[in-house]
Design a protein around this motif. Structure first.
Motif, short mmCIF file in Angstrom:
data_model
loop_
_atom_site.label_atom_id
_atom_site.label_comp_id
_atom_site.label_asym_id
_atom_site.label_seq_id
_atom_site.Cartn_x
_atom_site.Cartn_y
_atom_site.Cartn_z
N ASN C 39 0.84 -1.20 0.00
CA ASN C 39 0.00 0.00 0.00
C ASN C 39 0.87 1.25 0.00
OD1 ASN C 39 -2.08 -1.86 2.03
ND2 ASN C 39 -2.77 -0.96 0.14
N GLY C 40 0.50 2.20 -0.84
CA GLY C 40 1.21 3.47 -0.86
C GLY C 40 2.54 3.42 -1.58
N GLY C 42 2.95 3.58 -4.75
CA GLY C 42 2.96 4.44 -5.94
C GLY C 42 2.38 3.82 -7.19
N LYS C 43 1.61 2.75 -7.04
CA LYS C 43 1.05 2.08 -8.21
C LYS C 43 0.00 2.94 -8.90
CE LYS C 43 -0.41 -1.38 -5.72
NZ LYS C 43 -0.01 -0.90 -4.37
N THR C 44 -0.97 3.41 -8.09
CA THR C 44 -2.02 4.23 -8.68
C THR C 44 -1.44 5.52 -9.25
OG1 THR C 44 -3.63 3.33 -7.12
CG2 THR C 44 -4.20 5.39 -8.20
N THR C 45 -0.44 6.06 -8.59
CA THR C 45 0.21 7.27 -9.09
C THR C 45 0.78 7.03 -10.48
OG1 THR C 45 0.79 7.86 -6.83
CG2 THR C 45 2.00 8.96 -8.59
N GLN C 86 -9.53 2.77 -9.07
CA GLN C 86 -9.47 1.97 -7.84
C GLN C 86 -10.76 2.16 -7.04
OE1 GLN C 86 -5.93 2.65 -5.56
NE2 GLN C 86 -6.47 1.17 -4.00
N HIS C 204 -3.48 -6.70 -5.56
CA HIS C 204 -2.93 -7.06 -4.26
C HIS C 204 -3.03 -8.56 -4.01
CE1 HIS C 204 -1.62 -3.39 -2.48
NE2 HIS C 204 -2.76 -2.78 -2.69
N1 LIG Z 1 -3.33 13.33 -4.55
C1 LIG Z 1 -2.33 13.06 -3.68
N2 LIG Z 1 -1.83 14.04 -2.90
C2 LIG Z 1 -0.82 13.79 -2.03
N3 LIG Z 1 -0.24 12.60 -1.88
C3 LIG Z 1 -0.70 11.58 -2.61
C4 LIG Z 1 -1.77 11.75 -3.55
N4 LIG Z 1 -2.01 10.57 -4.15
C5 LIG Z 1 -1.14 9.71 -3.61
N5 LIG Z 1 -0.35 10.30 -2.69
C6 LIG Z 1 0.74 9.66 -1.93
O1 LIG Z 1 1.60 9.03 -2.86
C7 LIG Z 1 2.00 7.75 -2.39
C8 LIG Z 1 1.62 6.69 -3.39
O2 LIG Z 1 0.22 6.57 -3.46
P1 LIG Z 1 -0.54 5.62 -4.47
O3 LIG Z 1 -1.96 5.91 -4.39
O4 LIG Z 1 0.10 5.73 -5.80
O5 LIG Z 1 -0.23 4.19 -3.83
P2 LIG Z 1 -0.74 2.77 -4.29
O6 LIG Z 1 0.47 1.97 -4.57
O7 LIG Z 1 -1.76 2.86 -5.33
O8 LIG Z 1 -1.38 2.25 -2.94
P3 LIG Z 1 -2.66 1.28 -2.72
O9 LIG Z 1 -2.17 -0.10 -2.91
O10 LIG Z 1 -3.02 1.52 -1.28
O11 LIG Z 1 -3.71 1.69 -3.66
C9 LIG Z 1 1.34 7.57 -1.03
O12 LIG Z 1 2.30 7.90 -0.05
C10 LIG Z 1 0.23 8.57 -1.02
O13 LIG Z 1 0.02 9.05 0.27
#
Ligand SMILES: Nc1ncnc2c1ncn2[C@@H]1O[C@H](COP(=O)(O)OP(=O)(O)OP(=O)(O)O)[C@@H](O)[C@H]1O
Ligand SMILES: [Mg+2]
Lengths: 300, 360, 247
Positions: C39-40, C42-45, C86, C204
């Protein structure tokens, strides 16, 4: 138009005059805009009745002069009255729209603006009024530049007021609660802050700030029941240009707007003053769009 | 069951439309004293319908649609006068110049004026659209309000079109009564055309798509929808009909000026919004209903309010927005969804389901 | 084998958080590629960067050889690069069929077609896709009344009718009843094989992704941690550490 521009070149002191007038009035614009930004940031309500609150404050000062009392004394009274008015409006209207979509609050406050301006019109009539303060006029640069003392007094008062607000927001309990709510209302609620009270207080405080701005305006300029909308638009221009929670930006944008209006009023003619304000609004919004587009985003 | 309800609703709708049509044709003969007021009713309906395209169906709440009304009025005036006389000279004389239009000149000029207004306003919509369509929510509302106010101010300072003192429109070549009927039917037909056109475009892809933009624009973009194109077309349609109504209204009034007649941002410009909200935004009939109620209420109560009309209007806006935002039809739709073709129970679609599940 | 998406050296930060740091990866066309990470991580990013949801700080992203890192969301979507969210996003007030109709591709749509009704074959196609994901019986219900899992399926169906070349799926099995997951895996695979859609999947659920993907990338703390075939990833010590939090 070109004649007026060349006049500005031939008589450079004219620029000083316009700039000074603009900055002095702009300080008061900034005050109203700060109130708008405050409410916007905390409650997410865009108050289109902002300018009408200002005009209400102005009429309170005007009433004082008709009673033979000096309008400066209206300043604390207007703030108290407007605070109460703001609280009532919050309970009656704003509390019901705060959770709704943004257009709802925009339109509801627009309706409020209509009610205020028309009521003022019924009570005071459509004539332009001024709250006579009886101060002298200073002659600077060998009499080529005039400056009404009251404008200086107003500037000092506006500055004092702004300082008081800043100190209040930094040090008082309510001020801290307001800032916490602005950052994250849900977290603030969980921490035990009564957010509803915070919203009410913020809105009422904004009305008080507007009331004070109106008292100052009524002494250095003129008021009229229907002038409110241009103050609302001015506040929006300033806040849109400066961004929320950016007090220095709001002050600079306010002063800049004041000066821009004076110059355009001089160059294009007084009838274009309002057009300048809305023109600037459109320009600022377009600039923001281009800026946001570069970030693959939109202005929302 | 749903099919039956639908059929009944369809029948009701057809009967309603026939009744309105009959009323529209007969009204000026039945109530000759109120011809002007009823003509205004049609204009109000047109206002509400066109506002609702963007505001109700697409979720873009414009506070500046009155822009197109005023622009249409002025475009048509310039064309009508321009075909026989020098416009600048005519406006500079402040009504001292009286041109005698022949009948042919009048009607041809008027027709050309209407066409020019419609086309010109549609173009305006595309141009202004590209200026404001990057704005969302409150910024869009305030931005459009700004553009409309600015337009009024600019026209007021533009001497070519008479500045703040306005333009006297060409005089109708005929008596008072035929004149009233002529303009009445123009108003009626333009409102009818708007309604019929919208009913048609709301029956297919266009409506579904602009509704999608309203409900979640980000998702719509992520699906590759041409959102900007739809926005421009939606605003263009509104501008087209508003331009026509402006051209007609200007001639009907006979004298146009920027602030009160052509760009009344805080009166007619806001009425549009209120009427749509009152009847139920995002529906075809809501604006019609809202405009009718609003106009009736306004015409009937206005004189009894002894100067407090505007305060009452402001209060109506507040109450409407704060406590009754879904509007009359929106409220009805929540209450009796089946009447509006919304399937609430699963029986209908589940019929074939059992068999399929058994097969799986 | 050509690459459909090439991400090279892409970074993205939010304020002080570095969500993606110098990420490079390739998504081969015609295949199913996985993206995993705690989690977190950076995948969704990364997905958002690819589809044009936000600007990237540095790096380049190409789709079929064309640079897309400066393009906007709808343009990229019309190229045939689609994503699901998501937090599932469907049109709750409309019924499922209308949701499908909105999603009909607009790649080469002539202007006037926006006034037309939907042709019968489009309706049939929407019905058959709804049938494919198992929502045919619900097709006339408001989408908002569906369960969360069904809404995910609807969003998947909406993506399918759009005929994308590649589909980026953000956690397709999250919230889906475990007994239905096998069915979903099967459908994803058929979307890939029968519809010819390249898939790039965040997941996941290890069992799902190991079953589904041909090759897998693993992110941790915004960095690319590992890349390989499913069995390589499964036995990679760094990946195991990252998931167990020993990082
Ligand atoms: N819009 C935003 N503003 C500030 N920080 C963000 C934003 N979106 C994501 N983050 C931060 O960027 C990091 C990566 O987030 P992301 O959503 O890409 O994770 P993820 O891998 O998709 O997680 P998950 O498996 O929980 O979905 C995290 O630390 C999150 O807090
Ligand atoms: Mg994620």
């Amino acid at each position: 138009m070109w004649d007026n521009i060349s006049l500005l070149v031939i008589a450079p002191l004219l620029n000083v005059q316009l700039l000074m007038d603009g900055v002095l009035i702009g300080a008061i614009f900034a005050l109203a805009a700060y109130g708008l930004a405050l409410v916007w940031g905390v409650t997410n309500v865009k108050n289109l009745a902002q300018g009408d609150f200002v005009i209400m404050g102005g009429y309170i000062a005007y009433v004082f002069t008709t009673l033979g009392i000096h309008p400066i004394l209206a300043l604390p009274v207007a703030m108290v009255l407007m605070f109460g008015f703001g609280w009532i409006i919050y309970r009656l209207i704003i509390a019901h729209v705060i959770e709704r979509d943004l257009f709802t609050s925009l339109l509801a406050t627009f309706g409020l603006a209509l009610v205020i301006q028309q009521t003022l019109n019924l009570i005071f009539g459509p004539d332009v009024q001024i709250a006579e303060s009886g101060f002298d006029i200073l002659f600077l640069f060998g009499g080529q530049v005039t400056l009404a003392e009251i404008k200086l007094v107003a500037l000092v008062l506006a500055g004092l007021l702004a300082a008081m607000i800043v100190i209040f927001m930094k040090t008082s309990r309510m001020g801290q609660a307001i800032r916490a709510t602005a950052q994250n209302a849900r977290a603030a609620k969980i921490m035990g802050i009564d957010t509803d009270r915070v919203y009410a207080f913020t809105f009422a405080m904004n009305a008080a700030i507007c009331g004070a701005a109106g008292v100052l305006i009524s002494m250095i300029w003129v008021i009229q029941p229907f002038f409110g909308i241009s103050y609302s638009i001015r506040s929006f221009v300033i806040v849109t240009a400066a961004g929320l929670g950016n007090l220095p930006g709001v002050i600079i944008a306010g002063l800049g707007l004041g000066a821009a209006e004076q110059f355009s009023g001089f160059v294009l003619g007084a009838e274009f003053q309002q057009a300048t304000v809305v023109g600037l609004l459109v320009l600022v919004l377009m600039y923001r769009q281009i800026q946001m587009r570069r970030q693959r985003r939109v202005v929302s | 069951m749903t099919a039956l309800v639908k059929k009944r609703a369809g029948l009701g709708s057809i009967l309603g439309q026939a009744a309105i049509l009959a009323f529209g044709v007969a009204a000026p003969f039945l109530f000759p004293a109120y011809t002007f007021q009823i003509a205004m009713l049609w204009i109000m309906i047109l206002f509400a319908l066109t506002w609702d395209i963007m505001g109700g169906q697409m979720g873009y709440n414009s506070l500046g649609n009155i822009l197109f009304f005023g622009a249409g009025m002025y475009i048509s005036a310039v064309v009508q006068i321009g075909i026989v006389y020098d416009v600048a000279e005519y406006t500079a004389a402040f009504g001292a110049i009286k041109i005698d239009f022949t009948e042919a000149q009048y009607y041809i000029g008027f027709a050309l004026g209407i066409v020019a207004a419609a086309v010109g306003c549609t173009l305006f919509a595309a141009i202004f659209g590209s200026m404001v369509f990057g704005l969302r929510g409150p910024y869009f509302a305030i931005g459009t309000l700004g553009v409309a106010i600015a337009a009024g101010e600019l026209v007021g300072g533009w001497d070519y079109v008479g500045g703040g003192s306005g333009i006297s429109m060409p005089v109708f070549p005929g008596d008072v009564e035929p004149r009233a009927l002529f303009f009445y039917f123009l108003c009626f037909i333009s409102a009818l055309a708007t309604f019929v056109f919208l009913r048609w475009v709301y029956s297919g892809r266009f409506k579904t798509t602009i509704n999608a933009i309203r409900d979640d624009e980000e998702k719509a973009e992520a699906m590759g929808i041409h959102t900007t194109r739809y926005k421009i077309v939606a605003w263009g349609i509104a501008a087209f009909f508003l331009g026509i109504s402006g051209a007609i209204f200007g001639n009907m009034i006979g004298f146009i000026e920027p602030l009160e007649v052509a760009f009344p941002t805080v009166t007619l410009g806001i009425f549009m919004v209120v009427m749509s909200l009152l009847g139920g935004k995002g529906t075809l009939w809501g604006p019609v209903l809202g405009a009718t109620l609003f106009h009736l209420l306004k015409e009937v109560t206005w004189i009894y309010l002894l100067g407090w009309q505007w305060v009452a209007l402001g209060t109506l806006i507040i109450v409407n927005v704060v406590f009754f935002q879904q509007g009359i039809l929106g409220w009805a739709q929540d209450k009796w969804p089946q009447f509006f073709g919304i399937v609430v129970d699963e029986k209908l679609s589940a019929q074939g389901a059992a068999a399929r599940e058994a097969a799986e | 084998m050509t690459d459909m998406i090439e991400v090279s050296g892409v970074s993205k930060h939010y304020g002080g958080v570095i969500a993606n740091n110098q990420i490079s990866l390739n998504v081969p066309s015609g295949r199913i590629t996985g993206l995993i990470g705690p989690n977190g991580s950076g995948k969704t990013t990364l997905f958002n960067s690819i589809v044009g949801f936000h600007p990237i700080d540095e790096g380049s992203i190409t789709f079929e050889g064309q640079e897309i890192s400066k393009m906007r969301v709808p343009q990229i979507a019309r190229l045939g690069l689609l994503r699901t969210f998501q937090q599932t996003r469907i049109y709750g007030k409309m019924n499922c069929m209308d949701n499908m109709m909105i999603s009909v591709p607009q790649r080469h749509m002539p202007l006037m077609r926006m006034f037309k009704k939907f042709p019968a074959e489009t309706l049939e196609r929407a019905e058959s896709i709804l049938e494919f994901v198992g929502l045919y019986q619900k097709r006339l219900l408001p989408a908002g009344s569906l369960s969360f899992g069904q809404q995910k399926l609807l969003e998947f169906a909406m993506a399918l009718i759009n005929e994308p070349k590649i589909l980026l799926l953000d956690e397709p099995t999250a919230g889906i009843n475990p007994t239905l997951i096998n069915g979903l895996i099967d459908r994803l695979r058929r979307a890939n094989e029968d519809f010819g859609i390249t898939l790039f999947v965040i997941e996941h659920n290890m069992r799902v992704i190991m079953n589904l993907a041909d090759n897998i990338y693993c992110l941790a703390h915004g960095e690319m941690l590992a890349h390989g075939k499913p069995d390589e990833i499964q036995n990679d010590k760094r990946v195991i550490d990252a998931y167990l939090g020993a990082h």
